[in-house]
Design a protein around this motif. Structure first.
Motif, PDB file in Angstrom:
ATOM      1  N   SER A  69       0.834  -1.210   0.000  1.00 17.89           N
ATOM      2  CA  SER A  69       0.000   0.000   0.000  1.00 17.89           C
ATOM      3  C   SER A  69       0.865   1.255   0.000  1.00 17.89           C
ATOM      4  CB  SER A  69      -0.931  -0.002   1.216  1.00 17.89           C
ATOM      5  OG  SER A  69      -1.828  -1.090   1.170  1.00 17.89           O
ATOM      6  N   ALA A  70       1.953   1.225   0.759  1.00 14.99           N
ATOM      7  CA  ALA A  70       2.851   2.378   0.810  1.00 14.99           C
ATOM      8  C   ALA A  70       3.512   2.621  -0.543  1.00 14.99           C
ATOM      9  CB  ALA A  70       3.918   2.167   1.887  1.00 14.99           C
ATOM     10  N   ILE A  71       3.901   1.537  -1.227  1.00 16.75           N
ATOM     11  CA  ILE A  71       4.509   1.667  -2.556  1.00 16.75           C
ATOM     12  C   ILE A  71       3.497   2.226  -3.553  1.00 16.75           C
ATOM     13  CG2 ILE A  71       5.356   0.313  -4.523  1.00 16.75           C
ATOM     14  CD1 ILE A  71       6.820  -1.460  -2.462  1.00 16.75           C
ATOM     15  N   LYS A  72       2.267   1.729  -3.496  1.00 12.75           N
ATOM     16  CA  LYS A  72       1.206   2.242  -4.360  1.00 12.75           C
ATOM     17  C   LYS A  72       0.998   3.734  -4.116  1.00 12.75           C
ATOM     18  CE  LYS A  72      -2.471   1.768  -7.102  1.00 12.75           C
ATOM     19  NZ  LYS A  72      -2.361   1.459  -8.541  1.00 12.75           N
ATOM     20  N   ASN A  73       0.999   4.125  -2.868  1.00 15.76           N
ATOM     21  CA  ASN A  73       0.826   5.527  -2.496  1.00 15.76           C
ATOM     22  C   ASN A  73       1.990   6.374  -3.027  1.00 15.76           C
ATOM     23  OD1 ASN A  73      -0.148   7.843  -1.267  1.00 15.76           O
ATOM     24  ND2 ASN A  73       0.778   7.372   0.702  1.00 15.76           N
ATOM     25  N   SER A  74       3.215   5.877  -2.880  1.00 17.19           N
ATOM     26  CA  SER A  74       4.391   6.609  -3.354  1.00 17.19           C
ATOM     27  C   SER A  74       4.368   6.787  -4.865  1.00 17.19           C
ATOM     28  CB  SER A  74       5.674   5.883  -2.940  1.00 17.19           C
ATOM     29  OG  SER A  74       5.790   5.811  -1.532  1.00 17.19           O
ATOM     30  N   ALA A  75       3.947   5.737  -5.590  1.00 18.27           N
ATOM     31  CA  ALA A  75       3.867   5.833  -7.053  1.00 18.27           C
ATOM     32  C   ALA A  75       2.843   6.880  -7.472  1.00 18.27           C
ATOM     33  CB  ALA A  75       3.520   4.474  -7.652  1.00 18.27           C
ATOM     34  N   GLU A  86      15.064  15.110  -8.383  1.00 11.47           N
ATOM     35  CA  GLU A  86      14.203  14.721  -7.271  1.00 11.47           C
ATOM     36  C   GLU A  86      13.213  13.636  -7.695  1.00 11.47           C
ATOM     37  OE1 GLU A  86      11.852  17.222  -3.894  1.00 11.47           O
ATOM     38  OE2 GLU A  86      11.158  17.540  -5.949  1.00 11.47           O
ATOM     39  N   VAL A  87      12.594  13.808  -8.852  1.00 10.01           N
ATOM     40  CA  VAL A  87      11.628  12.825  -9.345  1.00 10.01           C
ATOM     41  C   VAL A  87      12.309  11.483  -9.595  1.00 10.01           C
ATOM     42  CG1 VAL A  87      10.191  12.198 -11.328  1.00 10.01           C
ATOM     43  CG2 VAL A  87       9.980  14.464 -10.306  1.00 10.01           C
ATOM     44  N   LEU A  88      13.468  11.516 -10.233  1.00  8.26           N
ATOM     45  CA  LEU A  88      14.202  10.275 -10.500  1.00  8.26           C
ATOM     46  C   LEU A  88      14.610   9.588  -9.202  1.00  8.26           C
ATOM     47  CD1 LEU A  88      16.323  11.577 -13.488  1.00  8.26           C
ATOM     48  CD2 LEU A  88      14.726   9.654 -13.599  1.00  8.26           C
ATOM     49  N   SER A  89      14.982  10.378  -8.200  1.00  6.10           N
ATOM     50  CA  SER A  89      15.349   9.808  -6.901  1.00  6.10           C
ATOM     51  C   SER A  89      14.151   9.120  -6.252  1.00  6.10           C
ATOM     52  CB  SER A  89      15.880  10.913  -5.989  1.00  6.10           C
ATOM     53  OG  SER A  89      16.151  10.420  -4.704  1.00  6.10           O
ATOM     54  N   LYS A  90      12.978   9.752  -6.333  1.00  5.70           N
ATOM     55  CA  LYS A  90      11.771   9.143  -5.773  1.00  5.70           C
ATOM     56  C   LYS A  90      11.409   7.862  -6.518  1.00  5.70           C
ATOM     57  CE  LYS A  90       9.636  13.364  -3.950  1.00  5.70           C
ATOM     58  NZ  LYS A  90       8.470  14.282  -4.028  1.00  5.70           N
ATOM     59  N   MET A  91      11.562   7.881  -7.837  1.00  6.38           N
ATOM     60  CA  MET A  91      11.293   6.670  -8.619  1.00  6.38           C
ATOM     61  C   MET A  91      12.246   5.543  -8.225  1.00  6.38           C
ATOM     62  SD  MET A  91      10.646   8.111 -12.442  1.00  6.38           S
ATOM     63  CE  MET A  91       9.001   8.425 -13.015  1.00  6.38           C
ATOM     64  N   ALA A  92      13.513   5.887  -8.085  1.00  6.02           N
ATOM     65  CA  ALA A  92      14.501   4.870  -7.697  1.00  6.02           C
ATOM     66  C   ALA A  92      14.160   4.284  -6.332  1.00  6.02           C
ATOM     67  CB  ALA A  92      15.896   5.492  -7.675  1.00  6.02           C
ATOM     68  N   GLN A  93      13.666   5.131  -5.430  1.00 10.00           N
ATOM     69  CA  GLN A  93      13.293   4.640  -4.105  1.00 10.00           C
ATOM     70  C   GLN A  93      12.123   3.669  -4.193  1.00 10.00           C
ATOM     71  OE1 GLN A  93      12.484   7.721  -1.257  1.00 10.00           O
ATOM     72  NE2 GLN A  93      11.915   6.298   0.359  1.00 10.00           N
ATOM     73  N   VAL A  94      11.102   3.989  -5.012  1.00  9.59           N
ATOM     74  CA  VAL A  94       9.962   3.085  -5.197  1.00  9.59           C
ATOM     75  C   VAL A  94      10.422   1.755  -5.785  1.00  9.59           C
ATOM     76  CG1 VAL A  94       7.787   2.721  -6.437  1.00  9.59           C
ATOM     77  CG2 VAL A  94       8.277   4.953  -5.416  1.00  9.59           C
ATOM     78  N   LEU A 149      16.859   2.753 -14.771  1.00  7.18           N
ATOM     79  CA  LEU A 149      15.621   2.584 -14.000  1.00  7.18           C
ATOM     80  C   LEU A 149      14.587   1.784 -14.795  1.00  7.18           C
ATOM     81  CD1 LEU A 149      15.202   6.118 -12.353  1.00  7.18           C
ATOM     82  CD2 LEU A 149      16.100   4.024 -11.321  1.00  7.18           C
ATOM     83  N   LEU A 150      14.486   2.048 -16.084  1.00 11.93           N
ATOM     84  CA  LEU A 150      13.534   1.312 -16.926  1.00 11.93           C
ATOM     85  C   LEU A 150      13.906  -0.170 -16.999  1.00 11.93           C
ATOM     86  CD1 LEU A 150      11.081   1.397 -18.791  1.00 11.93           C
ATOM     87  CD2 LEU A 150      12.627   1.932 -20.691  1.00 11.93           C
TER      88      LEU A 150
END
Length: 531
Positions: free
Chosen positions: A148-154, A211-219, A300-301
């Protein structure tokens, strides 16, 4: 009775679980005061619909205002103070992002339903209690929470992408405006200020891209850890419980919860994948030296695609093992030229896949068995998975008309093999398909637990004893050479499986079916132990 009323009647150990997921993001006071109204709203749908989420947030604040009016009349000073604080908190926290609170409330309601289901599960004995504890284990709760947390982060990253897109459009407009100005005017003070502003915008763009790429990498990192360290372990536990249930142990459950986790994780990864594609579009419109999208996006892709490949491959499971309808309590024992049924499920339930996946059944594919006997499957051995045939709407397929047929051997090996050898031969029913979705093509394969082929019903007791012994002592779903050197069971294991068989025997007395087979299977279990 409302869901919240049921929650309040739970034992303290379950109430402690409920307490863990209510905090300042969604205070329990709001859940309590607005219980019926909250349960009547579609928070799940609003979590993917911003206009709907905005309306729900506004209505939530209106409901709180009405509660404030009510408690003001009652002169409850403490409650008035808390409600004012909560209202201010919620409005400030979610005014710019109403979808966030809909995701949180939806997750809280889902967690409540899970805990209510766990609390209502009957406990009938030590093993049932052990398996129940496994089903509602701490790891499973963590899996559901993290999914659920991952879904929320995405979903939150989706908002960041939108902001980045708007910022880039504004930069593009200003840049083109400057380019269109006459050369002589470009040296003016106003124009120099505009150039400084443009550079600041470019710096902001670069920062937001990073920042966006960092958040994506974290997810992606969190998805990787969740899938490999927790979700696949839960799936292995379910498969082991299925083995035990097949030989008379406690009924297996938990597949629907796994399906929910697999589906939510796949949806999140596909969402990140679409976001990476959007970044590629932004890249074609604007790039520069050291552009983080150019440097980080390909890796990342690649990681997202790899996770999706593995997630899909793990999600293709046997929901119900091969079984003859004439002997429902004896799964994995198949008689030649007699129909059997088997049901498969894809745990990633996406509407786009309905009727799009064709599954093919084969027997002993690329597997060396312990004898020279070879079989083919007759009947309908290719079918499409769909969501219409299952009562719970899962993406599944059930083969109902498969028949194993033994192929003739020129060496005449069939006649040289005795009944005991036949019932200790293990074979495998395999299934393969291909999923094509959003530019990805993934080959999927899975196999049933080992089956025993018999040609005469008199071999059923010995065959069932072999199935019991295998599934009691082996966690390897494809160890077809198990009986080359079969292990022995300890006394506690034997007593446990005999208890299951005795229960099955007593049940069959009332139904007048398979009684003699059960008696003989118990005897054969004892015979194997004595060896």
């Amino acid at each position: 009775m409302s869901q919240w009323s049921q929650v309040q009647q739970l034992e303290i150990k379950f109430l402690e679980q409920v307490d863990q997921f209510y905090d300042d993001n969604f205070p329990m006071e709001v859940r309590h005061l607005l219980a019926q109204w909250i349960e009547s709203q579609d928070w799940e749908a609003a979590s993917n619909n911003e206009p709907m989420a905005t309306i729900l947030l506004q209505n939530l604040l209106i409901q709180l205002d009405e509660q404030l009016d009510r408690v003001s009349q009652e002169k409850n000073l403490l409650l008035i103070h808390n409600l004012k604080r909560i209202r201010k908190l919620l409005q400030g926290k979610y005014h710019g992002n109403p979808m966030h609170i809909t995701v949180i409330i939806s997750n809280c309601l889902r967690e409540e339903r899970r805990i209510l289901a766990a609390a209502s599960m009957p406990v009938q004995g030590p093993l049932e209690k052990q398996l129940q504890n496994s089903v509602v284990s701490e790891r499973q709760r963590n899996v559901e929470h993290k999914v659920s947390a991952i879904k929320n982060s995405a979903q939150m990253t989706e908002q960041d992408i939108k902001y980045l897109e708007d910022l880039q459009e504004e930069f593009d407009f200003r840049y083109k405006t400057i380019q269109s100005i006459e050369q002589g005017d470009k040296n003016s003070v106003l124009m120099k200020q505009e150039m400084v502003m443009l550079q600041e915008m470019l710096n902001t763009l670069d920062y937001k891209r990073k920042e966006v790429l960092s958040k994506m990498a974290q997810v992606i990192n969190e998805s990787d850890v969740l899938m490999n360290n927790m979700l696949l372990e839960e799936l292995l536990d379910w498969k082991r419980r299925q083995q035990i249930a097949c030989i008379g142990g406690p009924l297996n459950s938990g597949l629907d919860q796994l399906q929910n986790c697999f589906t939510l994780l796949a949806e999140s990864l596909f969402q990140i994948r679409r976001q990476l594609e959007k970044l590629d579009e932004l890249l074609t419109k604007l790039t520069y030296d050291g552009d983080p999208i150019l440097l980080q996006r390909p890796h990342l892709l690649e990681r997202v695609n790899f996770l999706l490949y593995n997630l899909f491959r793990s999600s293709f499971v046997i929901e119900r093992q091969p079984c003859m309808p004439t002997h429902p309590q004896r799964p994995m024992v198949l008689k030649t030229l007699i129909q059997f049924t088997v049901k498969l499920r894809l745990l990633i339930k996406l509407p786009e896949l309905n009727y799009q996946i064709r599954v093919k059944a084969t027997i002993d594919k690329n597997v060396a068995t312990v004898s020279n006997r070879r079989f083919v499957l007759c009947g309908t051995h290719v079918k499409a998975m769909n969501m219409d045939e299952s009562a719970n709407g899962s993406l599944s397929v059930e083969f109902r008309h498969l028949q194993p047929k033994e192929m003739k051997s020129s060496a005449g090996s069939k006649g040289n093999e005795g009944p005991q050898m036949v019932t200790e031969e293990l074979h495998s029913i395999s299934f393969e398909t291909q999923v094509s979705l959003y530019g990805l093509t993934i080959d999927l394969e899975t196999s049933s637990l080992p089956v025993v082929m018999i040609s005469n019903v008199s071999q059923l007791p010995n065959a069932w004893a072999s199935i019991i012994w295998y599934n009691l002592l082996s966690k390897d779903s494809q160890n077809l050479g198990f009986f080359n050197n079969p292990p022995t069971a300890n006394l506690s294991q034997l007593l446990e499986v005999l208890s299951w068989q005795f229960s099955s025997y007593m049940t069959s007395l009332f139904s007048n079916t398979t009684t003699s087979a059960t008696q003989l299977s118990i005897a054969n279990c004892l015979l194997i132990l004595s060896k």
